[in-house]
Write a protein that holds these residues in place. Structure first.
Motif, PDB file in Angstrom:
ATOM      1  N   GLU A   2      -0.506   5.665   4.068  1.00 45.93           N
ATOM      2  CA  GLU A   2       0.811   6.295   4.227  1.00 45.93           C
ATOM      3  C   GLU A   2       1.838   5.259   4.720  1.00 45.93           C
ATOM      4  N   LYS A   3       3.080   5.336   4.216  1.00 41.83           N
ATOM      5  CA  LYS A   3       4.147   4.408   4.615  1.00 41.83           C
ATOM      6  C   LYS A   3       4.274   4.273   6.132  1.00 41.83           C
ATOM      7  N   TYR A 130       8.628  -4.297  -3.525  1.00 40.52           N
ATOM      8  CA  TYR A 130       9.022  -3.068  -2.826  1.00 40.52           C
ATOM      9  C   TYR A 130       8.783  -3.250  -1.340  1.00 40.52           C
ATOM     10  N   ILE A 132       8.925  -1.661   2.886  1.00 41.71           N
ATOM     11  CA  ILE A 132       8.970  -0.580   3.866  1.00 41.71           C
ATOM     12  C   ILE A 132       9.806  -1.135   5.009  1.00 41.71           C
ATOM     13  N   GLY A 137      16.168   4.297   5.583  1.00 38.26           N
ATOM     14  CA  GLY A 137      16.630   4.230   4.199  1.00 38.26           C
ATOM     15  C   GLY A 137      17.973   3.539   4.005  1.00 38.26           C
ATOM     16  N   ASP A 140      17.828   1.131   0.966  1.00 38.11           N
ATOM     17  CA  ASP A 140      17.633   1.860  -0.296  1.00 38.11           C
ATOM     18  C   ASP A 140      18.952   2.454  -0.755  1.00 38.11           C
ATOM     19  N   SER A 164       2.336   2.632  -2.759  1.00 36.93           N
ATOM     20  CA  SER A 164       3.069   3.133  -3.924  1.00 36.93           C
ATOM     21  C   SER A 164       4.512   3.384  -3.562  1.00 36.93           C
ATOM     22  N   PRO A 165       5.440   2.798  -4.328  1.00 42.70           N
ATOM     23  CA  PRO A 165       6.849   3.045  -4.052  1.00 42.70           C
ATOM     24  C   PRO A 165       7.230   4.484  -4.356  1.00 42.70           C
ATOM     25  N   GLU A 166       8.312   4.954  -3.718  1.00 44.00           N
ATOM     26  CA  GLU A 166       8.841   6.287  -4.015  1.00 44.00           C
ATOM     27  C   GLU A 166      10.033   6.139  -4.967  1.00 44.00           C
ATOM     28  N   ASP A 167      10.501   7.230  -5.526  1.00 46.52           N
ATOM     29  CA  ASP A 167      11.551   7.203  -6.549  1.00 46.52           C
ATOM     30  C   ASP A 167      12.811   6.457  -6.117  1.00 46.52           C
ATOM     31  N   PHE A 168      13.175   6.601  -4.835  1.00 45.70           N
ATOM     32  CA  PHE A 168      14.426   6.011  -4.370  1.00 45.70           C
ATOM     33  C   PHE A 168      14.275   4.555  -3.937  1.00 45.70           C
ATOM     34  N   ASP A 169      13.046   4.044  -3.865  1.00 41.75           N
ATOM     35  CA  ASP A 169      12.840   2.668  -3.397  1.00 41.75           C
ATOM     36  C   ASP A 169      13.412   1.655  -4.385  1.00 41.75           C
TER      37      ASP A 169
END
Ligand SMILES: Nc1nc2c(c(=O)[nH]1)N(C=O)[C@@H](CNc1ccc(C(=O)N[C@@H](CCC(=O)O)C(=O)O)cc1)CN2
Ligand SMILES: Nc1ncnc2c1ncn2[C@@H]1O[C@H](COP(=O)(O)OP(=O)(O)OP(=O)(O)O)[C@@H](O)[C@H]1O
Length: 178
Positions: A2-3, A130, A132, A137, A140, A164-169
């Motif tokens: 998890e991030k 990508y 963290i 945010g 981003d 795993s990146p998220e959509d907004f990354d």
């Protein structure tokens, strides 16, 4: 992982990093950064005011100013979680509740299209560039409408983690690791 878990683990490792090793890696990363085409051709570049466990950006600031470049640093606004870039002025900084030095409120924001290169801070990175961050945010949101170059400097042994990146990354275009 998890991030949020990655963030906690990497932050602990960063604060425990041997200071002599860090200083050696910082010097190598500075050389890597200043050797890039993006740095060489940039008139205006943004970096950030580092916390003690982060890559020592004072090296970049000093070098870029000596190279005649315009240096910008971020100013965050908590209320809407927006961020602006303003000229670095050591005489006009304010400490935020998070402990970061930022341009004071009267410093004018520089338009996005005037920024050639953004050196993006990261807590952890993956091989895709990508990142963290601290979890608000800011970058981003800021990078979503930015079209110039971006790069990240990172300590490979501590900060490189698969996730795993998220959509907004928004990934950085170049990842420099030592
Ligand atoms: N040196 C440096 N400057 C930087 C960043 C960075 O990563 N490093 N940023 C990279 O983005 C921005 C600042 N990011 C921030 C992210 C979170 C919080 C913060 O207040 N966090 C709260 C909880 C989060 C919340 O809900 O607001 C906290 O941890 O107490 C502050 C600044 C811009 N400047
Ligand atoms: N383009 C965007 N527009 C609106 N909200 C966004 C955007 N990008 C990210 N966010 C929001 O910001 C929050 C934090 O994102 P994330 O956990 O990736 O932060 P971070 O990259 O660690 O933090 P920072 O950029 O401040 O270092 C997420 O909850 C996400 O919904």
């Amino acid at each position: 992982m998890e991030k949020c878990t990655i963030r906690t683990h990497v932050l602990t490792a960063l604060t425990e990093q041997d200071r002599t090793t860090k200083a050696r890696l910082d010097a190598l990363l500075l050389a890597d950064l200043t050797a890039t085409d993006e740095y060489q051709s940039a008139c205006t570049l943004a970096t950030y005011m580092a916390l003690p466990h982060e890559f020592d950006t004072s090296l970049v600031i000093r070098r870029a100013l000596a190279d005649g470049k315009r240096v910008l640093i971020p100013r965050t606004r908590k209320t809407d979680r927006s961020m602006q870039m303003c000229a670095y002025d050591p005489e006009n900084l304010t400490r935020t509740s998070f402990g970061l030095l930022e341009p004071s409120l009267d410093a004018p924001a520089v338009p996005l299209n005037e920024i050639d290169l953004i050196h993006v801070p990261a807590v952890a990175v993956n091989t895709g560039g990508y990142r963290i961050g601290y979890g608000a945010g800011y970058y981003d949101r800021f990078l979503a409408s930015y079209t110039g170059s971006t790069l990240i400097t990172a300590y490979r042994d501590i900060q490189l983690v698969e996730f795993s990146p998220e959509d907004f990354d928004v990934p950085a275009m170049r990842l420099l690791m030592r």
